[in-house]
Enzyme design. Structure first.
Site, PDB file in Angstrom:
ATOM      1  N   HIS A   1     -18.844  -9.708 -82.940  1.00 44.36           N
ATOM      2  CA  HIS A   1     -18.737  -8.401 -83.584  1.00 44.36           C
ATOM      3  C   HIS A   1     -17.453  -8.299 -84.403  1.00 44.36           C
ATOM      4  O   HIS A   1     -16.493  -7.634 -84.021  1.00 44.36           O
ATOM      5  CB  HIS A   1     -18.807  -7.288 -82.530  1.00 44.36           C
ATOM      6  CG  HIS A   1     -20.190  -7.025 -82.049  1.00 44.36           C
ATOM      7  ND1 HIS A   1     -20.474  -6.366 -80.869  1.00 44.36           N
ATOM      8  CD2 HIS A   1     -21.396  -7.331 -82.596  1.00 44.36           C
ATOM      9  CE1 HIS A   1     -21.787  -6.282 -80.718  1.00 44.36           C
ATOM     10  NE2 HIS A   1     -22.359  -6.865 -81.749  1.00 44.36           N
TER      11      HIS A   1
ATOM     12  N   CYS B   1     -21.836 -16.733 -74.803  1.00 46.15           N
ATOM     13  CA  CYS B   1     -20.593 -17.090 -74.116  1.00 46.15           C
ATOM     14  C   CYS B   1     -20.919 -17.579 -72.705  1.00 46.15           C
ATOM     15  O   CYS B   1     -21.698 -16.941 -71.986  1.00 46.15           O
ATOM     16  CB  CYS B   1     -19.674 -15.877 -74.041  1.00 46.15           C
ATOM     17  SG  CYS B   1     -18.182 -16.179 -73.063  1.00 46.15           S
TER      18      CYS B   1
ATOM     19  N   HIS C   1     -25.619  -1.955 -76.099  1.00 48.11           N
ATOM     20  CA  HIS C   1     -24.824  -3.138 -76.449  1.00 48.11           C
ATOM     21  C   HIS C   1     -25.682  -4.382 -76.222  1.00 48.11           C
ATOM     22  O   HIS C   1     -26.374  -4.490 -75.209  1.00 48.11           O
ATOM     23  CB  HIS C   1     -23.557  -3.205 -75.596  1.00 48.11           C
ATOM     24  CG  HIS C   1     -22.574  -4.231 -76.077  1.00 48.11           C
ATOM     25  ND1 HIS C   1     -22.703  -5.567 -75.783  1.00 48.11           N
ATOM     26  CD2 HIS C   1     -21.464  -4.120 -76.852  1.00 48.11           C
ATOM     27  CE1 HIS C   1     -21.703  -6.231 -76.338  1.00 48.11           C
ATOM     28  NE2 HIS C   1     -20.940  -5.379 -77.002  1.00 48.11           N
TER      29      HIS C   1
ATOM     30  N   GLU D   1     -25.033  -7.335 -75.242  1.00 44.91           N
ATOM     31  CA  GLU D   1     -24.795  -8.062 -73.993  1.00 44.91           C
ATOM     32  C   GLU D   1     -25.528  -7.392 -72.837  1.00 44.91           C
ATOM     33  O   GLU D   1     -26.113  -8.071 -71.980  1.00 44.91           O
ATOM     34  CB  GLU D   1     -23.296  -8.152 -73.676  1.00 44.91           C
ATOM     35  CG  GLU D   1     -23.035  -8.940 -72.401  1.00 44.91           C
ATOM     36  CD  GLU D   1     -21.583  -8.926 -71.950  1.00 44.91           C
ATOM     37  OE1 GLU D   1     -21.348  -9.075 -70.733  1.00 44.91           O
ATOM     38  OE2 GLU D   1     -20.685  -8.758 -72.798  1.00 44.91           O
TER      39      GLU D   1
ATOM     40  N   THR E   1     -19.086  -7.982 -69.614  1.00 41.73           N
ATOM     41  CA  THR E   1     -17.836  -8.756 -69.529  1.00 41.73           C
ATOM     42  C   THR E   1     -16.690  -8.156 -70.322  1.00 41.73           C
ATOM     43  O   THR E   1     -15.543  -8.564 -70.134  1.00 41.73           O
ATOM     44  CB  THR E   1     -18.059 -10.191 -70.028  1.00 41.73           C
ATOM     45  OG1 THR E   1     -18.444 -10.158 -71.408  1.00 41.73           O
ATOM     46  CG2 THR E   1     -19.116 -10.911 -69.204  1.00 41.73           C
TER      47      THR E   1
ATOM     48  N   CYS F   1     -14.304 -10.731 -68.116  1.00 43.63           N
ATOM     49  CA  CYS F   1     -13.873 -12.090 -68.453  1.00 43.63           C
ATOM     50  C   CYS F   1     -12.357 -12.190 -68.541  1.00 43.63           C
ATOM     51  O   CYS F   1     -11.653 -11.191 -68.717  1.00 43.63           O
ATOM     52  CB  CYS F   1     -14.551 -12.560 -69.737  1.00 43.63           C
ATOM     53  SG  CYS F   1     -13.669 -12.213 -71.242  1.00 43.63           S
TER      54      CYS F   1
ATOM     55  N   SER G   1     -17.110  -3.643 -81.990  1.00 46.24           N
ATOM     56  CA  SER G   1     -16.563  -4.584 -81.007  1.00 46.24           C
ATOM     57  C   SER G   1     -16.181  -3.845 -79.734  1.00 46.24           C
ATOM     58  O   SER G   1     -15.243  -3.043 -79.725  1.00 46.24           O
ATOM     59  CB  SER G   1     -15.337  -5.301 -81.583  1.00 46.24           C
ATOM     60  OG  SER G   1     -14.630  -5.987 -80.570  1.00 46.24           O
TER      61      SER G   1
ATOM     62  N   ASN H   1     -14.799  -4.969 -76.881  1.00 48.09           N
ATOM     63  CA  ASN H   1     -13.482  -5.267 -76.313  1.00 48.09           C
ATOM     64  C   ASN H   1     -12.361  -4.702 -77.168  1.00 48.09           C
ATOM     65  O   ASN H   1     -11.321  -4.308 -76.648  1.00 48.09           O
ATOM     66  CB  ASN H   1     -13.332  -6.773 -76.082  1.00 48.09           C
ATOM     67  CG  ASN H   1     -13.110  -7.550 -77.349  1.00 48.09           C
ATOM     68  OD1 ASN H   1     -11.979  -7.712 -77.799  1.00 48.09           O
ATOM     69  ND2 ASN H   1     -14.178  -8.057 -77.950  1.00 48.09           N
TER      70      ASN H   1
ATOM     71  N   SER I   1     -12.681 -10.887 -80.924  1.00 48.92           N
ATOM     72  CA  SER I   1     -13.500 -11.376 -82.036  1.00 48.92           C
ATOM     73  C   SER I   1     -12.805 -11.230 -83.386  1.00 48.92           C
ATOM     74  O   SER I   1     -13.416 -11.479 -84.425  1.00 48.92           O
ATOM     75  CB  SER I   1     -14.846 -10.638 -82.059  1.00 48.92           C
ATOM     76  OG  SER I   1     -14.663  -9.239 -81.968  1.00 48.92           O
TER      77      SER I   1
END
EC number: 1.17.7.4
Length: 311
Positions: free
Chosen positions: A43, A98, A126, A128, A166, A196, A224, A226, A268
């Site tokens: 992202h 990942c 999302h 994920e 994560t 993570c 994004s 994170n 990212s």
């Protein structure tokens, strides 16, 4: 008023992002353009535009991939239904999921096989979360907040487990897990924390940064997860916190009266964008740039065997 830029450490690319980008680049090198990628491989707008310029075609639905083409799954992972569809279409597939997301997929399948219902802590919509929840046909429920825990309905409280997206806020996830354990005392935890290492390290680093700065700028794209969490973590420390996709989005008034400017980047976001942000902030009477100490990351994830160099 003179200003100092302080850089968080670590920041920017993680091993999973490095691997995902390398998979796309290597596939283009070996198989030629176009290479199809389901969803943005990571992202970040800059990264996606760069790969598009090299021959990657980003799609959301496999119906848009010509039969016999090469397809790459994004770093966020995909549901089992997508894998089955790709196989039915006869596509050559490389998986850029990942490895730490894959670990959660394996955990979900193990829990399901053991007869447990599963609670997924994450953000609706999302990719994920969609990929992880799509590893099983039923018996998995999404929880986004502590309040969601109170209204959650399950079949058997004694056969219950949880996993996490994560890239969530470590602190927020901790509160949700505490609420789950309070309501369901027999709930099973994953073998290892799902947040993570890169997410944890970058959130720890931005906390340290925010403690020493008057303002924090996070480099990252709006979609994004994170990167958004980094901005939220900084704001919770009581400083002005902003997230920008690139240096052109910086507003001079943000820095008025600020002496210590913190800069970090989501997992990212490439360092070239960070350096451009630094150069732009330097125009606002900055006299020095310093990098804070932090955790040294050495994790490297291997490419799929078919994409590895021969020598």
């Amino acid at each position: 008023m003179t200003k100092t830029i302080m850089l968080a450490n670590p920041r920017g690319f993680c091993a999973g992002v490095d691997r995902a980008i390398a998979i796309v680049e290597r596939a283009i090198e070996l198989y030629g353009a176009p290479i199809y990628v389901r969803h943005e491989v990571v992202h970040n707008r800059f990264v996606v535009d760069d790969l598009r310029g090299k021959g990657a075609v980003f799609i959301e639905e496999l119906k848009d991939v010509p039969p016999g083409s090469t397809l790459i799954y994004s770093a966020h992972g995909v549901p089992l239904s997508v894998r089955a569809e790709a196989e039915a279409l006869g596509l050559t597939v490389f998986d850029a999921t990942c490895p730490l997301v894959t670990k959660v997929h394996v955990e979900v399948k193990r829990m399901n096989k053991a007869g447990m219902e599963i609670i997924m802590i994450g953000h609706a919509g999302h990719p994920e979360v969609e990929g992880t929840m799509g590893q099983v046909d039923a018996g998995i429920y999404l929880v986004q907040t502590v309040d969601d825990v109170a209204t959650l309905r399950v079949v058997n409280e004694d056969q219950l487990s949880y996993v996490s997206q994560t890239t969530l806020s470590v602190d927020e996830t901790r509160d949700i897990i505490a609420a789950l354990k309070a309501r369901f005392p027999n709930i099973h935890s994953p073998k290892k924390d799902d947040i993570c290492y890169a997410t944890q390290n970058r959130q720890d680093a931005v906390k340290l940064l925010a403690d020493q700065c008057d303002i924090v700028v996070v480099v990252g794209s709006p979609n994004s997860s994170n990167s958004n969490r980094l901005r939220e973590v900084a704001a919770l420390k009581g400083v002005d916190a902003y997230m920008v996709d690139n240096a052109s989005l910086l507003e001079p008034e943000w820095f008025a009266g600020k002496r210590r400017v913190g800069v970090t980047a989501g997992a990212s976001a490439p360092e070239v964008l960070v350096q451009a942000v630094i150069d732009r902030i330097k125009a606002f009477d900055v006299t020095q740039v310093t990098e804070l100490p932090g955790v040294e990351e050495s994790t490297v994830f291997a490419l799929p065997p078919a994409l590895r160099p021969l020598f």
